[in-house]
Scaffold this motif. Structure first.
Motif, PDB file in Angstrom:
ATOM      1  N   LYS A   1      11.541   5.979  -1.023  1.00  0.00           N
ATOM      2  CA  LYS A   1      10.609   6.371   0.049  1.00  0.00           C
ATOM      3  C   LYS A   1      10.118   5.152   0.822  1.00  0.00           C
ATOM      4  CE  LYS A   1      10.140  10.740  -1.295  1.00  0.00           C
ATOM      5  NZ  LYS A   1      10.476  11.927  -0.589  1.00  0.00           N
ATOM      6  N   THR A   2       9.809   4.075   0.096  1.00  0.00           N
ATOM      7  CA  THR A   2       9.319   2.887   0.778  1.00  0.00           C
ATOM      8  C   THR A   2      10.404   2.327   1.686  1.00  0.00           C
ATOM      9  OG1 THR A   2       8.075   2.423  -1.223  1.00  0.00           O
ATOM     10  CG2 THR A   2       8.137   0.694   0.412  1.00  0.00           C
ATOM     11  N   LYS A   3      11.629   2.335   1.176  1.00  0.00           N
ATOM     12  CA  LYS A   3      12.740   1.831   1.970  1.00  0.00           C
ATOM     13  C   LYS A   3      12.882   2.625   3.260  1.00  0.00           C
ATOM     14  CE  LYS A   3      17.057   1.843   0.402  1.00  0.00           C
ATOM     15  NZ  LYS A   3      18.042   1.867  -0.672  1.00  0.00           N
ATOM     16  N   SER A   4      12.841   3.948   3.143  1.00  0.00           N
ATOM     17  CA  SER A   4      13.063   4.728   4.353  1.00  0.00           C
ATOM     18  C   SER A   4      11.894   4.574   5.321  1.00  0.00           C
ATOM     19  CB  SER A   4      13.334   6.196   4.028  1.00  0.00           C
ATOM     20  OG  SER A   4      12.164   6.831   3.638  1.00  0.00           O
ATOM     21  N   PHE A   5      10.687   4.355   4.772  1.00  0.00           N
ATOM     22  CA  PHE A   5       9.555   4.104   5.666  1.00  0.00           C
ATOM     23  C   PHE A   5       9.754   2.784   6.396  1.00  0.00           C
ATOM     24  CE2 PHE A   5       5.574   1.955   6.547  1.00  0.00           C
ATOM     25  CZ  PHE A   5       4.890   2.904   7.284  1.00  0.00           C
TER      26      PHE A   5
ATOM     27  N   GLN B   1       0.806  -1.219   0.000  1.00  0.00           N
ATOM     28  CA  GLN B   1       0.000   0.000   0.000  1.00  0.00           C
ATOM     29  C   GLN B   1       0.832   1.260   0.000  1.00  0.00           C
ATOM     30  OE1 GLN B   1      -2.340  -1.406   3.007  1.00  0.00           O
ATOM     31  NE2 GLN B   1      -4.201  -1.297   1.795  1.00  0.00           N
ATOM     32  N   ILE B   2       1.888   1.239   0.806  1.00  0.00           N
ATOM     33  CA  ILE B   2       2.717   2.431   0.893  1.00  0.00           C
ATOM     34  C   ILE B   2       3.397   2.691  -0.440  1.00  0.00           C
ATOM     35  CG2 ILE B   2       4.838   3.262   1.976  1.00  0.00           C
ATOM     36  CD1 ILE B   2       3.443   1.793   4.528  1.00  0.00           C
ATOM     37  N   ALA B   3       3.829   1.621  -1.095  1.00  0.00           N
ATOM     38  CA  ALA B   3       4.458   1.779  -2.403  1.00  0.00           C
ATOM     39  C   ALA B   3       3.461   2.372  -3.404  1.00  0.00           C
ATOM     40  CB  ALA B   3       4.971   0.436  -2.899  1.00  0.00           C
ATOM     41  N   PHE B   4       2.212   1.891  -3.383  1.00  0.00           N
ATOM     42  CA  PHE B   4       1.202   2.440  -4.291  1.00  0.00           C
ATOM     43  C   PHE B   4       0.969   3.924  -4.031  1.00  0.00           C
ATOM     44  CE2 PHE B   4      -0.663  -1.856  -5.309  1.00  0.00           C
ATOM     45  CZ  PHE B   4      -0.414  -1.735  -6.660  1.00  0.00           C
TER      46      PHE B   4
END
Lengths: 699, 75
Positions: A506-510, A348-351
């Motif tokens: 961004k997904t990685k840092s999240f 979801q975060i990636a989307f």
């Protein structure tokens, strides 16, 4: 070892500077912060011909060297400080072929600092489409530079650019304009006072009133006596300087550039006629938002179910294959379920990041700013507040940093204060799991009830932000100059590579940022749940055996009773019971209470916490969701997660300020503890009251 | 009455004759809002505010209160 060449990428916003950076560095890049400030620092390594390497910094986009924000100030600070380890050996100015005139303004300023400079004319593939022809040798001669015609879309010109960087020593450092021309008398005096200094550099130091950093502090103090000219006078001179620069640029382009307007096609006008239309503009914007939420919900359900069951299986497998003991149990009951609670939300975060970066890259976001400005002003916000409010749906931290381009301090402060109300991706895990438990699975007009509930929660978040902005606008007595300038860039098809890199980064840092907290909290929780003081915990087995002695229980049932007896009297259980009276009116039991308290570190901890609590002592391979569905309300009986308690929890998470990192960022951006503390107290108190009302009305 | 950018109708063009530099941010000047340059009104939002302009080839939006300080001659 060969020396690395320091390269600084500089350019106006919307010139595709980041695409050039990505083309040069590929995956060899990292994102950090400039020391002491929260401006993003992107740097990477690029391999050049003949074994040379370049260290490339992608500086924040700016229209000129007259900085008006913290981000822009980073650019000028680096260029004025020869002792900085990142001081560029060569500056690469990235420009957009369709906006060459305006882009050259920044180019002439950098040339006047006498730094070797390469001019990249990007988006060269658009030239024939726009009827533009350039006389490159003429431009190179008159601008005293080397030009690389680049198209990152067609992957042209990058090799030539690398070649130019390698040979940077051959570049001319002659300035484009004689700074004295701005005001001969004033500059003559200046030169007499500082014979060894570059005039244009002195001028920049004098006119920058936004000195956030420590650029040659001594030099600034030394020229203080030259600040005798009033602010208005200085501004008039800056205007004169700008006019002179444009004269130079116009003269150069008159010969070096021809635009045939007959062959020029303009997609922009056609698109803008609809996308910024007084009615259709808003309808389309709303439809886009609707699509995004539906997509986030529907598209990611398959990978999420898969991740959920995989982690349950992994936990089970660990328990069965490793020798029994405290470590195995910590791994199987603490760490794995805790990590599962975060990994599950990657789809979801990636989307979400995917959609946001497409909106930004395509140029549509500026149209939203334009459409919303008038409406937002009613709430004391700016059209530019829309960007933080929308990117706040990913994470409030970058969103609060994105408020920096709001010119008015009052509008900016209000935006910072209300942004945490927007539904960030950390709330998503909580929402999704509770919605799937308490909202039925039906459909209405093709839209699922669950997706609609999610959409409604997002709207509640925006609504809360707007209403509180309106109140703050009435309460705060701040006078600040308001003006508003926003560039409307050309529409562009987003570059696949840029979008993918943003989403990954961004997904990685999240995941890693949140992952660290979640891992730590799950370990602590596991300890607290697995150990306890006193008889009731340590003799749990005896107690249960005597209590149920007359009932003929199977070994498995006894084991379950023991586990729950232990959990209730563990350190965690005792803490949970202590806070239970405060949250019972909201419909929660002590386990939710624990999750709620640990959520004040970061919201996304909620699911991981519940996963850890529920899996301690349980044997079965079960998903988090099934475990939650099986929970029984200790007082009322029946399932714990009912419609009433579910809605109450959703509303609590919608309004409460549960994120330490956001509070820290607000403190840094407002430079005061007053604002983050106010946010924490007011938002959380409000959340409690609303959740209380909701549960009492619905139960 | 002085004619300013705020008086432009959609699709109309003008030449900037004067900008009152106290009221106009430097950033706007740097984006090309200078005497002698052309300005065209591309689109208006609700209540004619903000205004979506093409100034000297740069497309940008400003609020009406700022537009009132840019004097023009309508073409």
């Amino acid at each position: 070892m060969s020396k690395q060449i320091n390269v600084a990428l500089i350019g106006n916003p919307n010139t595709g500077k980041t695409s050039v950076f990505n083309a040069l560095t590929g995956l060899n890049q990292k994102v950090g912060n400039y020391p002491g400030i929260t401006v993003e620092k992107k740097e990477g390594i690029c391999k050049l011909p003949r074994g040379v390497k370049a260290h490339i910094i992608d500086l924040p986009g700016t229209y000129s060297l007259n900085a008006s924000s913290l981000d822009e100030n980073v650019v000028i600070e680096l260029l004025l400080n020869k002792n900085d380890k990142d001081f560029p050996d060569v500056a690469v100015v990235v420009s957009d072929v369709e906006n060459l005139k305006r882009n050259l303004l920044l180019f002439t300023q950098i040339k006047d600092l006498e730094i070797p400079t390469i001019l990249v004319i990007n988006m060269a593939d658009r030239m024939s489409y726009k009827g533009i022809t350039l006389d490159i040798p003429y431009l190179e001669e008159h601008l005293n530079t080397k030009i690389a015609l680049v198209s990152t879309r067609k992957k042209n010109g990058i090799t030539e650019l690398k070649e130019l960087i390698t040979n940077y020593k051959e570049l001319s450092t002659a300035p484009c304009m004689n700074a004295s021309a701005i005001d001969p008398e004033y500059f003559l005096n200046l030169q007499k006072a500082f014979p060894n200094q570059l005039l244009y550099k002195l001028w920049l130091v004098i006119t920058q009133d936004v000195n956030f950093g420590k650029t040659d502090r001594n030099e600034i103090d030394a020229v203080a006596e030259f600040k005798t000219k009033s602010k208005a006078d200085l501004k008039r001179l800056q205007q004169k300087e700008t006019i002179k620069r444009y004269q130079f640029i116009n003269n150069t382009l008159k010969e070096g550039q021809t635009i045939d307007l007959n062959t020029a096609k303009d997609l922009r006008i056609k698109l803008d006629r609809i996308l910024t239309h007084k009615i259709w503009g808003y309808v389309i914007f709303f439809l886009i938002l609707l699509t995004i939420f539906q997509a986030i919900y529907d598209w990611s359900s398959v990978p999420m179910d898969f991740i959920d069951s995989s982690f349950a299986a992994l936990s089970e497998w660990t328990k069965n294959s490793l020798p029994a003991g405290a470590f195995t149990s910590l791994l199987a009951e603490g760490i794995i379920p805790g990590l599962g609670g975060i990994v599950i939300f990657i789809p979801q975060i990636a989307f979400l990041f995917l959609f946001i970066s497409v909106l930004e890259e395509s140029g549509y976001m500026s149209r939203v700013v334009f459409l919303m400005d008038r409406g937002m002003r009613r709430f004391g916000l700016s059209g530019k507040s829309v960007v933080p409010l929308i990117s706040g749906t990913a994470c409030a931290i970058p969103a609060i940093m994105a408020t920096r381009n709001i010119e008015s301090w009052k509008e900016r402060l209000i935006t910072i204060l209300v942004t945490p109300f927007t539904t960030c991706s950390a709330r998503l895990p909580v929402y999704l799991i509770i919605i799937s438990l308490v909202i039925p699975d039906g459909r209405f007009l093709g839209l699922g009830y669950q997706a609609m509930t999610l959409m409604l929660l997002y709207l509640i978040g925006f609504g809360a932000a707007l209403v509180s902005a309106m109140l703050l606008n009435k309460i705060l007595k701040i006078k600040s100059k308001t003006f508003f300038v926003v560039e409307m860039p050309n529409y562009k098809l987003p570059l696949f590579k840029n979008v993918v890199l943003t989403v990954i980064e961004k997904t990685k840092s999240f995941v890693f940022g949140a992952g660290k907290i979640i891992l730590a909290i799950s370990i602590v929780l596991w300890f607290l749940a697995s150990y306890g003081p006193g008889e009731e915990f340590n003799n749990a087995e005896e107690i249960i055996k005597t209590e149920y002695a007359d009932q003929n229980l199977s070994a498995e049932e006894i084991h379950e009773h023991v586990a729950s007896q232990k959990l209730e009297h563990s350190f965690l259980g005792i803490t949970g019971h202590a806070i239970e009276p405060a949250i019972r009116p909201l419909g929660y039991d002590w386990k939710i209470g624990i999750a709620l308290v640990s959520s004040f570190a970061a919201r996304e901890v909620f699911v991981g916490t519940l996963a850890t609590i529920y899996s301690v002592g349980s044997d079965d391979e079960e998903t988090i969701k099934n475990r939650m569905a099986g929970e029984v309300n200790p007082i009322l009986g029946g399932p714990l997660f009912t419609f009433a308690s579910g809605i109450s929890l959703l509303l609590f998470y919608a309004f409460a300020m549960q994120c330490m990192s956001t509070l820290a960022i607000v403190q840094r951006e407002t430079n005061s503890w007053k604002w983050p503390l106010l946010q924490l107290v007011i938002m959380s108190a409000f959340a409690y009251i609303i959740a209380l009302i909701a549960f009492q009305l619905l139960k | 009455m002085q004619v300013t950018v705020a008086h432009l109708k959609r699709g109309q063009r003008g030449i900037i004759t004067d900008v009152s530099s106290i009221h106009i941010p430097l950033k706007l000047l740097e984006m090309g809002c200078l005497p002698g340059n052309f300005v065209e009104l591309v689109q208006l939002a609700h209540f004619s505010d903000p205004m979506y302009l093409n100034i000297n080839g740069t497309h940008l939006a400003i609020r009406k209160e700022t537009a009132l300080h840019i004097l023009i001659e309508i073409l």
